[in-house]
Structures are given as structure tokens and as C-alpha cells.
Design an enzyme around this catalytic site. Structure first.
Site, PDB file in Angstrom:
ATOM      1  N   MET A   7      -5.575 -29.270  -6.890  1.00  0.00           N
ATOM      2  CA  MET A   7      -4.412 -29.577  -6.362  1.00  0.00           C
ATOM      3  C   MET A   7      -3.921 -30.950  -6.351  1.00  0.00           C
ATOM      4  SD  MET A   7      -1.623 -28.180  -5.275  1.00  0.00           S
ATOM      5  CE  MET A   7      -0.347 -29.060  -4.456  1.00  0.00           C
ATOM      6  N   ASN A  44      -2.017 -32.926  -4.360  1.00  0.00           N
ATOM      7  CA  ASN A  44      -1.624 -33.436  -3.251  1.00  0.00           C
ATOM      8  C   ASN A  44      -1.445 -34.832  -3.233  1.00  0.00           C
ATOM      9  OD1 ASN A  44      -2.422 -31.066  -1.777  1.00  0.00           O
ATOM     10  ND2 ASN A  44      -4.283 -31.622  -2.275  1.00  0.00           N
ATOM     11  N   GLU A  58      -3.839 -33.315 -12.560  1.00  0.00           N
ATOM     12  CA  GLU A  58      -3.461 -33.401 -11.282  1.00  0.00           C
ATOM     13  C   GLU A  58      -2.976 -34.800 -11.258  1.00  0.00           C
ATOM     14  OE1 GLU A  58      -3.123 -30.903  -9.912  1.00  0.00           O
ATOM     15  OE2 GLU A  58      -4.684 -29.735 -11.159  1.00  0.00           O
TER      16      GLU A  58
HETATM   17  N1  B3K Z   1       0.066 -27.111  -8.492  1.00  0.00           N
HETATM   18  C1  B3K Z   1      -1.463 -26.447  -8.362  1.00  0.00           C
HETATM   19  C2  B3K Z   1      -1.178 -25.039  -8.293  1.00  0.00           C
HETATM   20  C3  B3K Z   1      -0.984 -24.187  -7.057  1.00  0.00           C
HETATM   21  C4  B3K Z   1      -1.205 -23.020  -6.863  1.00  0.00           C
HETATM   22  C5  B3K Z   1      -0.623 -22.163  -5.687  1.00  0.00           C
HETATM   23  N2  B3K Z   1      -0.821 -20.941  -5.719  1.00  0.00           N
HETATM   24  C6  B3K Z   1      -2.180 -26.884  -9.149  1.00  0.00           C
HETATM   25  C7  B3K Z   1      -1.872 -27.596 -10.623  1.00  0.00           C
HETATM   26  O1  B3K Z   1      -0.763 -26.718 -11.201  1.00  0.00           O
HETATM   27  O2  B3K Z   1      -2.041 -28.624 -10.705  1.00  0.00           O
HETATM   28 ZN    ZN Z   2      -0.079 -28.440 -12.101  1.00  0.00          ZN
END
Ligand code: B3K
Ligand code: ZN
Length: 888
Positions: A268, A270, A303
Site C-alpha cells: 500500500m 501510503n 508503490e
Molecule cells: N492501492 C493498493 C491497493 C489497495 C486495495 C484495497 N482493497 C495497492 C496498490 O495498488 O498499489
Molecule cells: Zn497500485
């Protein structure tokens, strides 16, 4: 859990801007596994773009303790709490909200929101997990600046992390300590993160191209510091690559990656605090395979790249998910390809992408969960983190680059950031930036976002020897999909080359084309239902190589003769189409063999494989001018799932028998060549995950797997020796898999493997996975493996390793005629749903294609689906999947 019986469908067309915008968020956490107190102070102001004056907040599974508006406590009569929505009607233009809530992280098994994993605190907020932490306008178009104060017991949680920069830390007395973090960038709530844990880190100062120094950290549990080098290296490579390829710099002084063992997906993004599934961080040669290494590079890159594509420019609403995901997958694909650096290495990554599309995305596009890259509706957004949004979305982004060129694509990216930095935007905004930066009309291209289904492009050709013209007539159609009966023509780039009889690329002159003189590949732009493309000055009837580099995510129909395919398989300068010709040769034969097996009641007696095909396989296997990685891909037969997709009525047992027959026949016919290549592609010396070494291991291990289809004593010995002497996990696990699949006695080796890696969770996942996917493992054996003390449903990686690998990667056993595996499926969808709806819903997708099976199997699959759908207490996640599967 659903409280009423009719889950709500959310529609893209219903979007309205938020009534209030948030400027700042100050969060205070008193972390306690059983009872965490969250204090939240939000500064809001009315959004001029909205007429509403209602403040709408979301909250789930949290207890509201206090709510103050502009310093005044609100009585329950002054706000409306309805399900997960809290509304304050007719609020003042400026509002400071102070909210206090309670939650119980240790009871949070859904791994969404704030939860505990192995005694440590982690968060996962995308898509809608922030509302499980505090009340908030939890939607991506509300972007704000965050300050976070974390308080926790110091001995239990010595490390306290959140987004952005650490601005203060200290002691609180009575064994507790605190840390205060400030994120200088505005962000949507789904990018919030915190970690409070007993962890250690590998850290490094790194100098950006601009000369600015940043701090990079990879945080793991104690004992895993010997497995962080590759993630750190991949992070540095990602930072450098984004600077070089897109001129995008890391905007923070500090960038952290944290590994956690309980995680719903890969990782993720973040802001400044990426949280990763351990699977995509931890690696050393002893425990990780080449595929794991490649996965780490891709996911670390993915990411990191989100920092610009997703975080700096984010999504207006969740229907726009592919705006960040499709684009970021494309970026990580290009990163991985550039890291290999050779044309042939790049082609190998491209072939892998095509395989993923065919294995997973095409079936999704043709099934009950089919949706456009930009969906129009959903019940549960977590069900839309799909191969369509991600991988097809990446194909759509790739097509821009094919249409406007690499430089044009860069111009489009630059304009996109110039226009939208700091904003929450739509897929259409990205398309507009690409069009405007390149002076192109890309209006028709919008259909790639709005129409679901895989387009079918049909090609016909005609040669006029007198006029020396070669015509390619392309037409397109797209099957109906849920809610979309008729499709309009797509804008499809079809890259084409023409091969001479000697196998050379002919220089091309496309009538009316604008390509460079002497070009040997041109991109035909198919925009109508049917178009004729004329090549001039063609001296001989050529063999067309159509859809080079898989220039569009379509199914190409062309009546190739066997001779033409053999010609392309030996000579095409485009490696993707060279590989594709081999796949077509194999597929034709596999389908015929499958039909024969079915007609013979499941027996492979009397089946034959022609020498022409075997000789073509031999030629590729022994062609040392080709990359080992390419040879391996060229020799892998289409998977049972891809074969099934070609059939009107799927017979999984017949497919398995036919494919095994073909593998056994090739193994026997090419025995000496396979053995020679096995020995020629050893990688002695220290392990390195580089593409060339990994390719050699892949080819060598493919040779081993062919030799092990029906092994004699010498071949068994070869596998056993490889297992015992292997200096890395790639070779060790490949040897073990070949033994399990051969049906030979693998018990002692499985036991030894388990004992060696008992304390390496990711390797024990492999141990379960390789058994679950073996065609010799039936549902009873899987149930027995579930009794193993190391098995648990609560850890997603572990649950996936056994259950998903059985239901998804072992088709001949999953579709056992008695339907027992379908009952198993239903049982565990239900059990998992009570623990973790997101994981359960993924498992539920395993029944998507049920209507394509023979009536007897269909009836049993339907019964299993109905069993799940009939449960009183189902999550929206699972309910949406099974309802759509059962709908007509
Ligand atoms: N953006 C997150 C995925 C989140 C999934 C939520 N159920 C990972 C990614 O695509 O980088
Ligand atoms: Zn992604």
C-alpha cells in the site's frame, strides 16, 4: 456485515462534490490493542462547488464518544447517525470538528482500518478503511494536511511511525512514549498510515539527482534484517528511474517501507510510509525464488511510483481507480523492463504480461464480474481492485504510448502533472493531457474506459502479385457484457510487420501512412468497424505478423496455416509474436487432443503428436542464440485455464489429460536435448537474481519438469540431487515441485523442506502452495493439510497458499466430478467471510466461469453458489460476487 438484505449500488453518474473541504486534520492515538482512543480535530470549510450545507462523515465499527462543533458538544439530537453515515445538517461555513472515538484493533480480523498483526499495530485505509479509525469525509476528493500524535507503551511498541516527517518524540512517564508526525502534503484519507511496533530497520541516506539527501528505511521484524537488501536496492532503483524516465523527484525527506505478515494484498502506497506484505519485501537466496525477487522489484517500484501517480495526483472518486492503478502498473512494467535493459529481456516481460491478461483478465472480461476499466457502478469497491482495472488499465495506458510515441507520452505526462498536481481528477483528465500535449484527437479512445469486454479483431489478407499490393483487412467486434449489449468501435493500434519467405522483415510502405522510410513495423489505427490497409511495393506474398508486441488487449483472429505459424515461430523479429506463433501451434493441437480425450471417455490411448510440432519445439529449445528466458516461455504450453477459455463447453479432466499427454510426449521425444539444456543452463557460483541467471534457471527447471513428467530412475535422481544440492530457493523448490507433480514419492523431501524452513512463514506458504496446486492433490488431501498445525485461515497469505492454489491453480481436481471441491469452496468462502470479507470475496470469484462447464458440473457449481448466496449473514463483498455470478 450487512444489516439489511439489499446492499446499495453506488453509481458513477451520481457523483456530487463534497459539501465541505478539509484543510487540516490533527489526529491523536492512544494505542491499546483492546481499546484505542482516537481524537480527531478537523478544520473544515464549505465547498463553493456544492450547494449543500450538510457535513457528511463516515464511520464504521467505531464507538463515538464525543463530538464537538466549533467548541460546543453536540447532543445526539444535533446530528444524525444512520448506518455508517454521520450527518450534521445546516452547518456553519467554517467548522472545527472534534471527534473522539474508540476501536478495538485486536478484534479487527478484516485487516482494514487499524489492526494488530503479531502484536504490532498497522493500518490499511484504501479504499474505505479510514472510516474504521475515525469519523471523516472518507472519500478521495477530500484532500487535507495531517498531523499525527502517537502514544503507546514503549517496551511493546518502541517504533512509532506515520506519514511525512517526524517532528517530535519523547517519554510520557509510566512506560509510555510518543511521536509526532507531520505530512507536508495534502492527501486523501486513504493514504493515511500508522505503524506502532517492535521492528528494526535497514536504513540508508540517498542522494537525489538534484543533490538533495533523503533517508530511506526498510522496517521488518527482528530476525529478518538479512532479507531487506533487495527491497532497499529496488527502492533506490525506482527513485532513480522515475527521475530519469519521467523527471519526477521524491518530494519527501524520508521514505519508509514497512513489512507486515498479515496483509490483504501486495502493498500500500501510503504517503511516505508504504506498508507491504512481507512477501514483497523479504528475500535472500535461501528463502526467495527468482519470481519473488522480480515481484519485490515490481511492487517496490509500483508503490514508489504511486507517490506521483496516485498521491500527488489522486482520484476524484473510486470509479477512477484505474487512473492511478492502470498508470502505475504501466510504470512498474516499464521500470522492470528498463532494469533488464535488453530488447530481449524487455520482450520477456511483455510476454509475461500477455500471459497474465489471458489467464486472468480475458476471463474476467467475459464473466459475470465483467466491468469497464472505469466501472459505472459497484456495491463494494474492494471488489474492483481487479485485473481489468489494473492490468487492462495498464494496457490502455500503454496504447497511448504506442499511439503518440515515447516522447509524446512523456509530454502528456508532463502536462498531466502541470495541470493536476495536488488535485483529485478523472481518467478523462489523463486522456485530455495526452491528447492536448500531442495535438491528437483521442475522443474515440474514451471507449476503452467505458466499454467492457475483450474486443475481437479479425484480419484477412490479399496479395496482388501484378500490382505488388498486400492488403490487410481488419474488422472488430466486441461481445456483449453486463449492461452493455452493443459496443461501438474502439480505437485500436495494431502493430504489423511483413516477413519474406526467407524470414526477413520487409521494409514497409503503407498507403497513406506517415511512418519512417524503411520501417519494418507500422502501427495501423483501426477506428472503424472494418478498414483496409494497403502495403505497396511488396515483391512476394509475405507472412503477416499482426499485433506485434501485443499492441492492444484484444483477441486476434487470423486463419494462419501451420506453415505460416512455423515460419513466424522460427523467424519473426518480434519476440512477442514469435512466442505467440508457438502458442497458436500448441493450442490448435491441445484443442484437438482434448476433444479426442473427451470422445474416448477420458483416455489418452491412441493420441498422437506430430513430428512437425516436436521439431519446432526442439529447434527453439536448442537455439543458443535465443535468450534462455525466451526459450522457456516458448516451450511452456498454454495453461489449462487458457485452454479452457477457448472451449465452448469446458471439460477440465480432458484438458488435463491432453496437456499431460503432450508434455509427456515432448519430454520423451526431446529427452536428450532437454538433458543437455538442463546441464548447459546451470548457474554455478553465488546466486544473483539478474534476468540472465534467472532465465537460465527457468529454462533449466522447465527441462527438469519435462523430464519429470514420466521419470525414470536417472531423472528422479536428477531432481533429488538438485533438491539436495541447491544453493537457492528457486532450484530447491523447482526440484520439489517436479517431484510432487510426477506422482513419485515426495514425502521425505516435503518433510525435509518443512523442517528446514519451519520458521520462515513465506517458505511454509510455498510448501502449502506447491502441494495445493499439484494435480495429484485432491480435496481430501487439502482438507488434511488444513489440519496441519501451521495452517490458519486468519493469515491471508497462508489461506491463499492452500485454498486459492487449490481452487484456482488445480483445475482438474477442483472440478472433480463428484462436486466435493465445490462444497469445499462454499464452506471456506463462508468461513473466511466471517473473518475477512476481502479475502473471502477473492475466493468467491473462483466460481465466476461456472456456466461454461458441462451441465453435470454446472449444476453442482450452482448449488455451491446458492449455498453461499443463501447465507443470512454475508458481507457485501461476497454477496456482490455471488449475486452477480448467479444473475442471468
Ligand atoms: N492501492 C493498493 C491497493 C489497495 C486495495 C484495497 N482493497 C495497492 C496498490 O495498488 O498499489
Ligand atoms: Zn497500485
Amino acid at each position: 456485515m450487512r444489516t439489511d438484505s439489499s446492499p446499495q449500488t453506488i453509481f458513477r453518474k451520481d457523483y456530487t462534490p463534497p459539501a465541505y473541504l478539509v484543510d487540516t486534520v490533527e489526529l491523536g492515538f492512544d494505542l491499546d490493542p483492546d481499546r484505542t482512543v482516537v481524537a480527531n480535530r478537523i478544520t473544515m470549510r464549505q465547498n463553493p462547488a456544492s450547494k449543500s450545507r450538510d457535513i457528511v462523515l463516515h464511520g464504521e465499527e467505531i464507538e463515538l464518544v464525543a463530538l464537538r462543533l466549533n467548541g460546543k458538544t453536540l447532543a445526539p439530537t444535533e446530528y444524525h447517525l444512520n448506518g455508517s453515515t454521520l450527518t450534521i445538517r445546516k452547518a456553519p461555513a467554517k467548522a472545527v470538528l472534534e471527534i473522539e472515538t474508540l476501536c478495538a484493533p485486536v478484534q479487527n480480523t478484516s485487516l482494514s482500518g487499524l489492526y494488530v498483526s503479531n502484536g504490532n499495530f498497522f493500518t490499511q485505509c484504501e479504499a474505505e478503511g479510514f472510516r474504521r479509525i475515525t469519523y471523516f469525509p472518507d472519500r478521495p476528493d477530500v484532500m487535507a494536511k495531517y498531523t499525527v500524535m502517537l502514544r503507546a507503551d514503549k517496551a511493546a511498541y518502541p517504533v512509532l511511525l506515520s506519514n511525512g516527517n517526524l517532528i517530535e518524540e519523547g517519554e510520557l512517564g509510566d512506560g509510555r512514549h510518543y511521536a509526532k508526525w507531520e505530512d507536508p502534503f495534502k492527501k486523501p484519507s486513504y493514504l493515511f498510515a500508522l505503524v506502532a511496533a517492535r521492528l528494526v530497520c535497514q536504513e540508508e541516506r540517498y542522494t537525489l539527482q538534484s543533490g538533495r539527501e533523503v533517508l530511506l528505511q526498510v522496517w521488518v521484524e527482528e530476525g529478518n534484517l538479512d532479507k531487506t537488501d533487495y527491497a532497499m536496492q529496488s527502492l533506490k532503483n525506482s527513485i532513480r528511474w522515475d527521475e530519469e524516465r519521467f523527471g519526477l523527484e521524491l518530494d519527501l525527506d524520508r521514505f519508509m517501507i514497512v513489512a507486515v505478515g498479515d496483509f490483504n494484498m501486495g502493498a500500500m502506497e501510503n504517503k511516505g510510509l508504504n506498508i507491504f506484505n512481507t512477501k514483497f519485501v523479504l528475500a535472500n537466496p535461501r528463502v526467495a525464488t527468482d519470481i519473488d525477487y522480480a515481484g519485490i522489484e515490481a511492487v517496490v517500484g509500483h508503490e514508489y511510483f504511486h507517490n506521483w501517480t496516485g498521491n500527488r495526483v489522486t482520484c476524484r472518486d473510486w470509479f477512477q481507480l484505474s487512473l492511478k492503478e492502470g498508470l502505475t502498473v504501466f510504470r512498474d512494467q516499464e521500470f522492470s523492463a528498463d532494469m533488464i535493459g535488453t530488447d530481449s529481456g524487455r520482450a520477456v516481460t511483455r510476454i509475461d504480461q500477455v500471459r497474465t491478461l489471458r489467464q486472468a483478465q480475458f476471463p474476467e472480461d467475459a464473466g459475470p464480474m465483467s466491468h469497464p476499466v472505469r466501472p459505472d457502478s459497484f456495491v463494494e469497491i474492494n471488489n474492483f481492485y481487479t485485473v481489468t482495472v489494473y492490468e487492462k488499465g495498464a494496457e490502455v495506458v500503454r496504447m497511448y504510448q504506442t499511439l503518440v510515441g515515447r516522447d509524446g507520452f512523456r509530454k502528456g505526462m508532463d502536462l498531466y502533472f502541470k495541470r493536476h498536481d495536488g488535485q483529485a481528477v478523472e481518467c478523462d483528465d489523463f486522456r485530455a493531457a495526452m491528447a492536448d500535449a500531442n495535438g491528437r484527437d483521442l475522443r474515440q479512445f474514451e471507449r476503452w474506459y467505458s466499454q467492457a469486454g475483450t474486443p475481437i479483431v479479425t484480419a484477412r489478407t490479399r496479395y496482388d502479385a501484378v500490382k505488388r499490393n498486400f492488403d490487410i483487412i481488419l474488422s472488430q467486434r466486441c461481445p456483449a457484457s453486463a449492461g452493455q449489449a452493443d459496443k461501438l468501435p474502439f480505437h485500436i493500434p495494431v502493430a504489423v510487420g511483413l516477413l519474406s519467405a526467407s524470414g526477413k522483415d520487409l521494409p514497409l510502405t503503407l498507403e497513406g501512412g506517415k511512418h519512417a522510410k524503411g520501417a519494418t513495423t507500422v502501427v495501423l489505427e483501426l477506428t472503424e468497424q472494418e478498414q483496409i490497409f494497403r502495403f505497396r511495393h511488396v515483391d512476394e506474398r509475405p507472412t503477416p505478423s499482426i499485433l506485434r508486441d501485443f499492441s492492444a488487449p484484444v483477441i486476434l483472429e487470423y486463419d494462419y496455416t501451420d506453415d505460416e505459424l512455423l515460419h513466424l515461430f522460427s523467424h519473426d523479429s518480434d519476440p512477442v509474436n514469435r512466442w505467440e506463433a508457438g502458442q497458436r501451434l500448441a493450442m490448435e493441437r491441445l484443442l484437438k487432443l482434448t476433444a479426442q480425450v473427451a470422445a474416448a471417455g477420458g483416455s489418452d490411448a491412441g493420441l498422437k503428436l506430430d513430428a512437425t510440432f516436436i521439431n519446432a519445439q526442439r529447434a527453439v529449445l536448442t537455439d543458443d542464440t535465443l535468450d534462455p528466458a525466451f526459450r522457456e516461455l516458448a516451450l511452456i504450453l498454454p495453461s489449462e485455464i487458457i485452454i479452457a477459455e477457448q472451449m465452448d463447453v469446458v471439460d477440465p479432466q480432458a484438458i488435463h489429460v491432453a496437456r499431460q499427454f503432450m508434455r509427456r510426449t515432448i519430454g520423451a521425444a526431446l529427452k536428450s536435448e532437454l538433458l543437455a539444456q538442463y546441464h548447459a543452463n546451470q548457474t554455478p557460483g553465488a546466486y544473483s537474481p539478474d534476468a540472465l541467471s534467472a532465465g537460465k534457471r527457468a529454462l533449466k527447471n522447465l527441462c527438469l519438469s519435462y523430464l519429470m513428467v514420466a521419470p525414470d530412475m536417472a531423472e528422479l535422481k536428477l531432481a533429488q540431487q538438485q533438491f539436495e544440492k541447491a544453493g537457492n530457493m528457486t532450484d530447491r523448490s523447482a526440484a520439489l515441485v517436479s517431484m510432487i507433480h510426477s506422482g513419485a514419492e515426495a514425502g521425505p523431501y516435503l518433510k525435509a523442506f518443512y523442517q528446514d524452513f519451519e520458521h520462515e512463514a513465506l517458505v511454509i506458504d510455498k510448501w502449502f502452495a506447491m502441494q495445493a496446486a499439484a494435480p495429484t492433490t485432491n480435496v481430501a488431501a487439502v482438507r488434511k493439510l488444513m489440519q496441519h498445525p501451521a495452517f490458519t485461515l486468519k493469515n491471508p497469505n497462508r489461506a491463499r497458499s492452500l485454498i486459492f492454489n487449490f481452487t484456482g491453480a488445480n483445475p482438474s481436481q477442483f472440478h472433480a466430478a463428484d462436486g466435493s471441491a465445490y462444497e469445499f469452496w462454499a464452506e471456506f468462502v463462508i468461513k473466511l467471510d466471517a473473518i475477512n470479507p476481502q479475502v473471502a470475496a477473492r475466493l468467491a470469484r473462483g466460481m465466476d466461469r461456472w456456466r461454461r462447464y458441462a451441465p453435470a458440473l454446472q449444476a453442482k457449481m450452482k448449488k455451491a453458489l446458492e449455498k453461499v448466496a443463501g447465507r443470512a449473514k454475508l458481507s457485501n463483498d461476497v454477496l456482490e460476487v455471488v449475486t452477480k455470478a448467479l444473475a442471468n
